[in-house]
Design a protein around this motif. Structure first.
Motif, short mmCIF file in Angstrom:
data_model
loop_
_atom_site.label_atom_id
_atom_site.label_comp_id
_atom_site.label_asym_id
_atom_site.label_seq_id
_atom_site.Cartn_x
_atom_site.Cartn_y
_atom_site.Cartn_z
N GLU A 1 0.81 -1.21 0.00
CA GLU A 1 0.00 0.00 0.00
C GLU A 1 0.85 1.27 0.00
O GLU A 1 0.48 2.26 -0.64
CB GLU A 1 -0.92 0.00 1.23
CG GLU A 1 -1.91 -1.14 1.28
CD GLU A 1 -2.91 -1.10 0.13
OE1 GLU A 1 -3.20 0.02 -0.36
OE2 GLU A 1 -3.40 -2.18 -0.26
N GLY B 1 5.26 1.88 -6.14
CA GLY B 1 4.90 3.07 -6.90
C GLY B 1 3.70 2.83 -7.80
O GLY B 1 3.04 1.79 -7.73
N LYS B 2 3.44 3.79 -8.69
CA LYS B 2 2.31 3.71 -9.61
C LYS B 2 2.82 3.63 -11.04
O LYS B 2 3.84 4.22 -11.39
CB LYS B 2 1.40 4.94 -9.45
CG LYS B 2 0.73 5.02 -8.09
CD LYS B 2 -0.20 6.22 -8.01
CE LYS B 2 -0.90 6.29 -6.67
NZ LYS B 2 -1.82 7.46 -6.57
N CYS B 3 2.09 2.91 -11.86
CA CYS B 3 2.47 2.73 -13.26
C CYS B 3 2.27 4.04 -14.02
O CYS B 3 1.25 4.70 -13.87
CB CYS B 3 1.66 1.60 -13.89
SG CYS B 3 2.08 1.27 -15.61
N THR B 4 3.23 4.39 -14.86
CA THR B 4 3.17 5.61 -15.65
C THR B 4 2.98 5.34 -17.14
O THR B 4 2.95 6.29 -17.93
CB THR B 4 4.46 6.43 -15.46
OG1 THR B 4 5.58 5.65 -15.88
CG2 THR B 4 4.63 6.83 -14.00
N SER C 1 7.14 0.70 -18.32
CA SER C 1 7.54 -0.25 -17.27
C SER C 1 8.66 -1.14 -17.77
O SER C 1 8.79 -1.37 -18.98
CB SER C 1 6.35 -1.11 -16.82
OG SER C 1 5.24 -0.31 -16.46
N ASN D 1 8.95 1.25 -12.87
CA ASN D 1 8.69 2.30 -13.85
C ASN D 1 9.99 3.04 -14.15
O ASN D 1 11.05 2.70 -13.63
CB ASN D 1 7.60 3.26 -13.35
CG ASN D 1 7.93 3.85 -11.99
OD1 ASN D 1 9.08 3.86 -11.56
ND2 ASN D 1 6.92 4.34 -11.29
N GLU E 1 10.86 3.21 -9.33
CA GLU E 1 9.95 2.74 -8.28
C GLU E 1 9.46 1.33 -8.60
O GLU E 1 9.10 1.03 -9.75
CB GLU E 1 8.76 3.69 -8.15
CG GLU E 1 9.12 5.10 -7.78
CD GLU E 1 7.92 6.04 -7.82
OE1 GLU E 1 8.00 7.13 -7.24
OE2 GLU E 1 6.91 5.68 -8.45
N LEU F 1 6.96 -1.64 -8.93
CA LEU F 1 5.52 -1.73 -9.20
C LEU F 1 4.92 -3.05 -8.71
O LEU F 1 3.80 -3.07 -8.22
CB LEU F 1 5.26 -1.56 -10.70
CG LEU F 1 5.75 -0.26 -11.33
CD1 LEU F 1 5.48 -0.27 -12.83
CD2 LEU F 1 5.09 0.94 -10.68
N SER F 2 5.65 -4.12 -8.85
CA SER F 2 5.18 -5.43 -8.41
C SER F 2 6.37 -6.37 -8.30
O SER F 2 7.43 -6.12 -8.87
CB SER F 2 4.13 -6.01 -9.37
OG SER F 2 4.69 -6.15 -10.68
N GLN G 1 -1.76 -4.52 -12.60
CA GLN G 1 -1.97 -3.09 -12.45
C GLN G 1 -1.19 -2.27 -13.49
O GLN G 1 -1.17 -1.04 -13.40
CB GLN G 1 -1.54 -2.64 -11.04
CG GLN G 1 -2.21 -3.38 -9.91
CD GLN G 1 -3.71 -3.11 -9.86
OE1 GLN G 1 -4.18 -2.06 -10.31
NE2 GLN G 1 -4.46 -4.06 -9.29
#
Length: 316
Positions: free
Chosen positions: A119, A123-126, A129, A174, A178, A180-181, A203
């Protein structure tokens, strides 16, 4: 004298970072405990009460200590805990347990530790990747037949560096460096296995760059159906395909995730051959990945586009 002074200076700098990390983890643990108590009221309402004796050290303190080990330069957790946590950081952890008791209790933090990494750490996907796998050796090849800790779990596998005995850690990141998984498999697992690829890319979207080990028509079609375009280098006996210059440049920068693997192994110590427990092996992986997420500076790419659509890349 110079080495001792430098060591104390590094511990003081790490002490400030540890305080910041503890605040984030403690807030997450309090929220997690509040939700667990609400769930217990509904599930265990008609059952007998069970004794729940609290430990001297909270889960947030134990998780912070484990992350601090992977942020520092210590090679063994025992020396780090006895000489740093119990001496230099005595004011931060006044109710520190003995080393043996800490090793016994750290396993109970697995659930909240894994949730915190998922959580707060990832990071978040941009749309851009990178994916790769790295080996996790659990023993030297000469000791494979005598190894007992991971007997029945670890398997022999072969990488570009030769044969090994252990597991594979699959990572996706990414362009900012960061994570991602991640996914842990046996050492003989194929990188193109659709089962773990499906879970890792759940994701993700946009473009995914990988090495030749992920070259597969069936894998490309599966990812394309999920809105992901897979880019890999071709083998020598394969015909060349038309590719945008932007995608060619990004494919050459796939070394970004290999740099992350190098930092996880050489700095965060995600791989070593001193494991005596499967559960603590998992805690070591969680601690390494979470420690990397707290790095102030990660290997990344500076992507800048000009008006004519050309792409310029610089390593940060």
């Amino acid at each position: 004298m110079k080495f001792k002074y430098l060591n104390e200076l590094l511990l003081m700098i790490l002490k400030d970072q540890i305080t910041t990390i503890f605040v984030q983890i403690d807030d997450f643990c309090k929220e997690f405990d509040a939700q667990i108590k609400q769930m217990k009221l509904g599930v265990l309402g008609g059952h007998k009460k069970r004794r729940s004796r609290a430990s001297l050290m909270s889960d947030s303190e134990m998780i912070t200590i484990m992350i601090g080990f992977h942020l520092g330069a210590h090679k063994t957790f025992k020396h780090y805990y006895q000489q740093v946590v119990c001496v230099y950081w005595r004011d931060l952890f006044p109710k520190s347990l003995s080393y043996n008791r800490f090793i016994e209790l750290q396993q109970k933090c697995f659930v909240v530790f894994a949730l915190f990494l998922k959580e707060k750490g990832l990071g978040k996907c941009t749309g851009i990747s990178f994916m790769d796998s790295t080996t996790l050796k659990v023993c030297r090849n000469q000791r494979i037949h005598n190894h007992k800790v991971f007997k029945g779990l670890a398997e022999r596998g072969k990488s570009s560096m030769g044969w090994f005995y252990g597991f594979k850690l699959h990572l996706a990141c990414n362009e900012k460096g960061e994570l991602l998984s991640f996914y842990l498999t046996k050492g003989n697992m194929d990188d193109r296995n659709p089962k773990h690829i499906k879970k890792m890319t759940k994701q993700l979207f946009g473009k995914l760059f990988a090495d030749k080990g992920y070259l597969s028509k069936a894998l490309w079609e599966m990812l394309f159906a999920d809105g992901i375009q897979l880019f890999t280098k071709l083998r020598k006996n394969m015909k060349n395909h038309i590719m945008n210059m932007e995608d060619k440049i990004l494919l050459r920068k796939r070394a970004l995730i290999e740099t992350i693997n190098d930092e996880l192994k050489n700095h965060c110590q995600v791989e070593h051959t001193r494991h005596r427990s499967v559960n603590n092996f998992m805690m070591n992986i969680l601690g390494s990945l979470t420690a990397y997420c707290f790095f102030p500076k990660k290997p990344s790419l500076n992507l800048k586009k000009v008006k004519d659509g050309q792409l310029f890349l610089n390593f940060a």
